[in-house]
Design a protein around this motif. Structure first.
Motif, PDB file in Angstrom:
ATOM      1  N   PRO A   4      -7.547  -5.408 -11.733  1.00  0.00           N
ATOM      2  CA  PRO A   4      -6.672  -4.725 -10.770  1.00  0.00           C
ATOM      3  C   PRO A   4      -7.324  -3.492 -10.147  1.00  0.00           C
ATOM      4  O   PRO A   4      -6.916  -3.061  -9.065  1.00  0.00           O
ATOM      5  CB  PRO A   4      -5.439  -4.347 -11.599  1.00  0.00           C
ATOM      6  N   PHE A   7      -8.572  -3.258  -6.426  1.00  0.00           N
ATOM      7  CA  PHE A   7      -7.736  -2.845  -5.302  1.00  0.00           C
ATOM      8  C   PHE A   7      -8.264  -1.568  -4.656  1.00  0.00           C
ATOM      9  O   PHE A   7      -8.077  -1.344  -3.450  1.00  0.00           O
ATOM     10  CB  PHE A   7      -6.299  -2.635  -5.775  1.00  0.00           C
ATOM     11  N   ASN A  82      -8.114  -0.106   1.584  1.00  0.00           N
ATOM     12  CA  ASN A  82      -6.859  -0.056   0.838  1.00  0.00           C
ATOM     13  C   ASN A  82      -6.530   1.352   0.361  1.00  0.00           C
ATOM     14  O   ASN A  82      -5.562   1.958   0.800  1.00  0.00           O
ATOM     15  CB  ASN A  82      -6.922  -1.000  -0.370  1.00  0.00           C
ATOM     16  N   GLN A 102      -1.698  -3.609 -12.710  1.00  0.00           N
ATOM     17  CA  GLN A 102      -1.402  -4.748 -11.847  1.00  0.00           C
ATOM     18  C   GLN A 102       0.084  -4.798 -11.504  1.00  0.00           C
ATOM     19  O   GLN A 102       0.468  -5.035 -10.347  1.00  0.00           O
ATOM     20  CB  GLN A 102      -1.828  -6.053 -12.516  1.00  0.00           C
ATOM     21  N   LEU A 105       0.879  -2.041  -8.937  1.00  0.00           N
ATOM     22  CA  LEU A 105       0.409  -2.374  -7.592  1.00  0.00           C
ATOM     23  C   LEU A 105       1.261  -3.466  -6.954  1.00  0.00           C
ATOM     24  O   LEU A 105       1.449  -3.485  -5.735  1.00  0.00           O
ATOM     25  CB  LEU A 105      -1.063  -2.809  -7.649  1.00  0.00           C
TER      26      LEU A 105
END
Length: 222
Positions: A4, A7, A82, A102, A105
């Motif tokens: 994760p 990201f 991002n 995770q 997000l």
């Protein structure tokens, strides 16, 4: 399962050049999380021994502000799509970090500007969904994320705020002030991804343990 942490376009850690022990501790944690080679370390030179300013109570606070500024200016010169994540070197990660991150997000609204990964609320938070809460008054700059759409505006706000009176010129207050004054969408995850490591504080020049304070603050403001 992909990591994760992918990201985040860039991941920074704030660390004094002379604090090798903390850096080693953080390296071990980042290695376990599978992101050791993705970390960009940032540090400003330590202010001189006789440093004094009405804007900062401790020289170390000014050093942290400058170090985070170095991370932010690096980020705005990069191709951020991002978001970025910034961690200070005195945090430890939850044993279930990948799953917690995770889930956060997945649950954070698409309009987010700031996402706190650690810290504590000073006023009531509003539950959004899952582990995500909309924040009002909040304190922390030990681990947080900034969305790409808000990055440039935050850097301008950050530089403007550095000359404000203490404690408004400190990292945690600059960050929260950005949410409150600029009407930005600030969220926090709880349970938090990170907590402060108990023990010696280089900044405060003394021992500290915030665990009970953090737990009480969250219980009072959920």
């Amino acid at each position: 399962m992909t990591n994760p942490f992918d990201f985040f376009d860039k991941i920074y850690c704030i660390n004094l050049l002379t604090d090798h022990e903390r850096k080693d501790v953080m390296k071990d944690q980042f290695d376990k999380l599978g992101i050791k080679n993705r970390i960009s370390w940032r540090s400003a030179p330590r202010p001189y021994a006789g440093y004094y300013s009405g804007n900062y109570k401790y020289a170390g606070e000014f050093g942290v502000v400058l170090s985070q500024l170095k991370a932010l200016t690096d980020a705005i010169s990069s191709d951020i799509v991002n978001s970025i994540a910034i961690f200070e070197d005195d945090v430890y990660f939850d044993d279930n970090t990948h799953t917690l991150l995770q889930n956060a997000l997945n649950d954070v609204p698409d309009d987010w500007d700031i996402l706190y990964l650690g810290g504590r609320p000073l006023k009531k938070v509003e539950h959004v969904r899952g582990d995500i809460y909309k924040v009002d008054k909040f304190t922390s700059a030990m681990s947080y994320c900034i969305s790409a759409k808000s990055l440039h505006e935050y850097v301008n706000h950050y530089i403007d705020s550095m000359s404000r009176p203490f404690p408004d010129s400190c990292c945690d207050n600059i960050l929260n002030d950005f949410i409150l004054r600029k009407f930005k969408k600030g969220y926090a995850m709880y349970p938090t991804l990170t907590s402060t490591i108990p023990g010696w504080s280089t900044l405060r020049q003394g021992d500290r343990n915030y665990e009970k304070v953090f737990v009480k603050s969250w219980k009072q403001n959920l």
